[in-house]
Design a protein around this motif. Structure first.
Motif, PDB file in Angstrom:
ATOM      1  N   ILE A  53       0.842  -1.206   0.000  1.00 27.88           N
ATOM      2  CA  ILE A  53       0.000   0.000   0.000  1.00 27.88           C
ATOM      3  C   ILE A  53       0.876   1.254   0.000  1.00 27.88           C
ATOM      4  O   ILE A  53       0.599   2.230  -0.686  1.00 27.88           O
ATOM      5  N   MET A  54       1.972   1.183   0.742  1.00 25.19           N
ATOM      6  CA  MET A  54       2.883   2.331   0.827  1.00 25.19           C
ATOM      7  C   MET A  54       3.778   2.458  -0.414  1.00 25.19           C
ATOM      8  O   MET A  54       4.576   3.385  -0.503  1.00 25.19           O
ATOM      9  N   GLY A  55       3.673   1.496  -1.326  1.00 26.90           N
ATOM     10  CA  GLY A  55       4.525   1.535  -2.526  1.00 26.90           C
ATOM     11  C   GLY A  55       5.967   1.185  -2.205  1.00 26.90           C
ATOM     12  O   GLY A  55       6.894   1.647  -2.860  1.00 26.90           O
ATOM     13  N   LEU A  56       6.172   0.358  -1.191  1.00 24.61           N
ATOM     14  CA  LEU A  56       7.532   0.059  -0.740  1.00 24.61           C
ATOM     15  C   LEU A  56       7.997  -1.350  -1.109  1.00 24.61           C
ATOM     16  O   LEU A  56       8.929  -1.870  -0.509  1.00 24.61           O
ATOM     17  N   ILE A  57       7.323  -1.982  -2.059  1.00 24.37           N
ATOM     18  CA  ILE A  57       7.772  -3.306  -2.497  1.00 24.37           C
ATOM     19  C   ILE A  57       8.696  -3.119  -3.702  1.00 24.37           C
ATOM     20  O   ILE A  57       8.292  -2.540  -4.704  1.00 24.37           O
ATOM     21  N   ASP A  58       9.916  -3.590  -3.553  1.00 30.24           N
ATOM     22  CA  ASP A  58      10.865  -3.452  -4.659  1.00 30.24           C
ATOM     23  C   ASP A  58      11.001  -4.763  -5.420  1.00 30.24           C
ATOM     24  O   ASP A  58      10.616  -5.817  -4.930  1.00 30.24           O
ATOM     25  N   TYR A  59      11.579  -4.676  -6.624  1.00 29.29           N
ATOM     26  CA  TYR A  59      11.879  -5.858  -7.400  1.00 29.29           C
ATOM     27  C   TYR A  59      12.699  -6.832  -6.542  1.00 29.29           C
ATOM     28  O   TYR A  59      13.554  -6.363  -5.801  1.00 29.29           O
ATOM     29  N   PRO A  60      12.474  -8.127  -6.551  1.00 30.10           N
ATOM     30  CA  PRO A  60      11.621  -8.898  -7.454  1.00 30.10           C
ATOM     31  C   PRO A  60      10.169  -9.043  -7.003  1.00 30.10           C
ATOM     32  O   PRO A  60       9.461  -9.898  -7.524  1.00 30.10           O
ATOM     33  N   GLY A  61       9.741  -8.226  -6.069  1.00 31.40           N
ATOM     34  CA  GLY A  61       8.342  -8.312  -5.665  1.00 31.40           C
ATOM     35  C   GLY A  61       7.438  -7.675  -6.716  1.00 31.40           C
ATOM     36  O   GLY A  61       7.809  -6.681  -7.326  1.00 31.40           O
ATOM     37  N   ARG A  62       6.291  -8.258  -6.940  1.00 35.02           N
ATOM     38  CA  ARG A  62       5.342  -7.682  -7.900  1.00 35.02           C
ATOM     39  C   ARG A  62       4.000  -7.466  -7.229  1.00 35.02           C
ATOM     40  O   ARG A  62       3.464  -8.364  -6.589  1.00 35.02           O
ATOM     41  N   VAL A  63       3.485  -6.270  -7.377  1.00 36.41           N
ATOM     42  CA  VAL A  63       2.211  -5.916  -6.744  1.00 36.41           C
ATOM     43  C   VAL A  63       1.141  -5.842  -7.822  1.00 36.41           C
ATOM     44  O   VAL A  63       1.355  -5.237  -8.869  1.00 36.41           O
ATOM     45  N   SER A  64       0.011  -6.466  -7.576  1.00 31.23           N
ATOM     46  CA  SER A  64      -1.117  -6.302  -8.497  1.00 31.23           C
ATOM     47  C   SER A  64      -2.394  -6.174  -7.679  1.00 31.23           C
ATOM     48  O   SER A  64      -2.458  -6.646  -6.541  1.00 31.23           O
ATOM     49  N   ALA A  65      -3.359  -5.513  -8.242  1.00 36.81           N
ATOM     50  CA  ALA A  65      -4.633  -5.355  -7.545  1.00 36.81           C
ATOM     51  C   ALA A  65      -5.703  -4.942  -8.530  1.00 36.81           C
ATOM     52  O   ALA A  65      -5.404  -4.306  -9.547  1.00 36.81           O
ATOM     53  N   GLU A  66      -6.942  -5.310  -8.245  1.00 37.83           N
ATOM     54  CA  GLU A  66      -8.044  -4.804  -9.068  1.00 37.83           C
ATOM     55  C   GLU A  66      -8.263  -3.338  -8.737  1.00 37.83           C
ATOM     56  O   GLU A  66      -8.583  -2.534  -9.591  1.00 37.83           O
ATOM     57  N   ALA A  67      -8.103  -3.021  -7.467  1.00 34.03           N
ATOM     58  CA  ALA A  67      -8.183  -1.616  -7.059  1.00 34.03           C
ATOM     59  C   ALA A  67      -7.347  -1.426  -5.811  1.00 34.03           C
ATOM     60  O   ALA A  67      -7.287  -2.293  -4.936  1.00 34.03           O
ATOM     61  N   LEU A  68      -6.649  -0.296  -5.774  1.00 35.83           N
ATOM     62  CA  LEU A  68      -5.915   0.092  -4.577  1.00 35.83           C
ATOM     63  C   LEU A  68      -6.003   1.608  -4.549  1.00 35.83           C
ATOM     64  O   LEU A  68      -5.289   2.303  -5.273  1.00 35.83           O
ATOM     65  N   SER A  69      -6.946   2.112  -3.770  1.00 34.27           N
ATOM     66  CA  SER A  69      -7.159   3.555  -3.831  1.00 34.27           C
ATOM     67  C   SER A  69      -7.230   4.174  -2.449  1.00 34.27           C
ATOM     68  O   SER A  69      -7.653   3.543  -1.473  1.00 34.27           O
ATOM     69  N   PHE A  70      -6.771   5.421  -2.389  1.00 39.30           N
ATOM     70  CA  PHE A  70      -6.850   6.196  -1.161  1.00 39.30           C
ATOM     71  C   PHE A  70      -7.663   7.443  -1.465  1.00 39.30           C
ATOM     72  O   PHE A  70      -7.293   8.215  -2.356  1.00 39.30           O
ATOM     73  N   ASP A  71      -8.761   7.610  -0.757  1.00 39.92           N
ATOM     74  CA  ASP A  71      -9.641   8.750  -0.964  1.00 39.92           C
ATOM     75  C   ASP A  71      -9.986   8.916  -2.445  1.00 39.92           C
ATOM     76  O   ASP A  71      -9.961  10.024  -2.981  1.00 39.92           O
TER      77      ASP A  71
END
Ligand code: SF4
Ligand code: MG
Length: 327
Positions: A53-71
């Protein structure tokens, strides 16, 4: 509209056909001013999902989501500059060990003032005044005299207060606290949780409290999600989860607490650990540790289904007597 909306969030590590699913399609939302508890043993994906959520996952981690929204803002589509405007300011996070999060080379005052400078600007004098105000707010005595001390000169509890001051410096609307008290003595733990809850109410801030300790969120949280092996296995109102856990894993976590185990054998708590990359079972991920596992559980993964006001991921959710039942 919820403040934070997480829909089918996954975090995978490693390439190839079988990446490790550290977080596996989790969904939840947090409303303005709400306290959400995220509970699970270590390795359950609690921290990784928050780092995503904080955008702190670096390679080789991969983030995916149908939705990830703040306000209403889609966090996954932001560039670095846009993200920095939200993350660290509107959404802020504190970590388990203040000693590794504070920079040992800089004074406490300097670090807080830098956080203010990055997100809020203002004159040096204003930032200094605000820093003193923040240290006072988190209960640090004689705050003026603490501006020039280095992190190693503070106790664990005081360092964690400094971390909290830094995290709330920009008046976040959501604070994510990842095991904020684990590194501290028991008496200090209660003080830090009290402080977080006081600030949460004062500032009407939403708070995600991540912990392996279900007792910690018992009174603090409005709602709780329970995670196991990267998945949400139960979600519900805190009171409901404590009175009538519907998932065998939640039941086991509760039974391992001294105050709930009274008169019952502590041996009822789960044996073993959360499966890692190489020992993921087929079917329900809890099945090797679950006292109610059946052949069906060993073959087929249950869905997360709505049950009453909550959700549960089990073929035979527990009834009010704490026994498996077919739904
Ligand atoms: Fe236990 Fe089966 Fe429910 Fe999984 S699906 S938690 S193994 S009873
Ligand atoms: Mg963790």
């Amino acid at each position: 509209m919820s403040l934070l909306n997480v829909n089918q969030l996954s975090v995978h590590f490693g390439d190839g056909k079988a990446p490790f699913k550290a977080v596996d399609r989790i969904s939840y939302s947090v409303n303005k001013g709400e306290v959400l508890g995220i509970v699970g043993e270590s390795g359950s994906g609690k921290s990784v999902s928050s780092l995503a959520i904080m955008g702190l996952i670096d390679y080789p981690g991969r983030v995916s989501a149908e939705a990830l929204s703040f306000d209403g803002v889609d966090l996954l589509s932001l560039n670095e500059k846009q993200k920095r405007k939200i993350v660290g300011a509107d959404v802020s996070m504190i970590f388990q060990d203040p000693m590794t999060s504070l920079n040992p080379c800089y004074t406490v005052g300097y670090q807080i003032m830098e956080a203010l400078k990055a997100h809020q600007g203002g004159s040096k004098k204003e930032r200094r005044e605000r820093t003193v105000e923040l240290l006072k707010l988190v209960g640090i005595p004689a705050p003026e005299s603490r501006l020039d001390v280095y992190p190693h000169q503070l106790s664990g509890g005081m360092s964690q207060r400094v971390m909290i001051a830094m995290a709330i410096a920009c008046k976040p609307r959501l604070l994510i606290a990842d095991e904020p008290t684990t590194a501290l003595d028991v008496t200090i733990q209660a003080q830090i949780v009290d402080l977080l809850l006081t600030l949460q109410k004062q500032e009407n801030m939403a708070l995600i409290l991540i912990t392996h300790d279900l007792a910690l969120v018992a009174e603090a949280a409005h709602r709780i999600i329970v995670m196991y092996a990267g998945q949400v296995v139960e979600e519900g109102r805190a009171e409901e989860i404590f009175k009538r856990p519907k998932h065998p894993y939640t039941q086991a976590l509760l039974r391992s607490l001294p105050e709930f185990a009274e008169g019952k054998s502590r041996l009822q708590s789960l044996q073993g650990v959360v499966p890692g990359k190489y020992d993921r079972p087929q079917g329900c991920l809890l099945n090797p540790r679950c006292p109610y596992a059946t052949e069906h559980c060993r073959r087929v993964e249950p869905d997360l289904i709505q049950l009453g006001e909550g959700k549960v991921k089990c073929h035979t959710p527990l009834n009010a007597q704490g026994e498996p039942s077919n739904v």
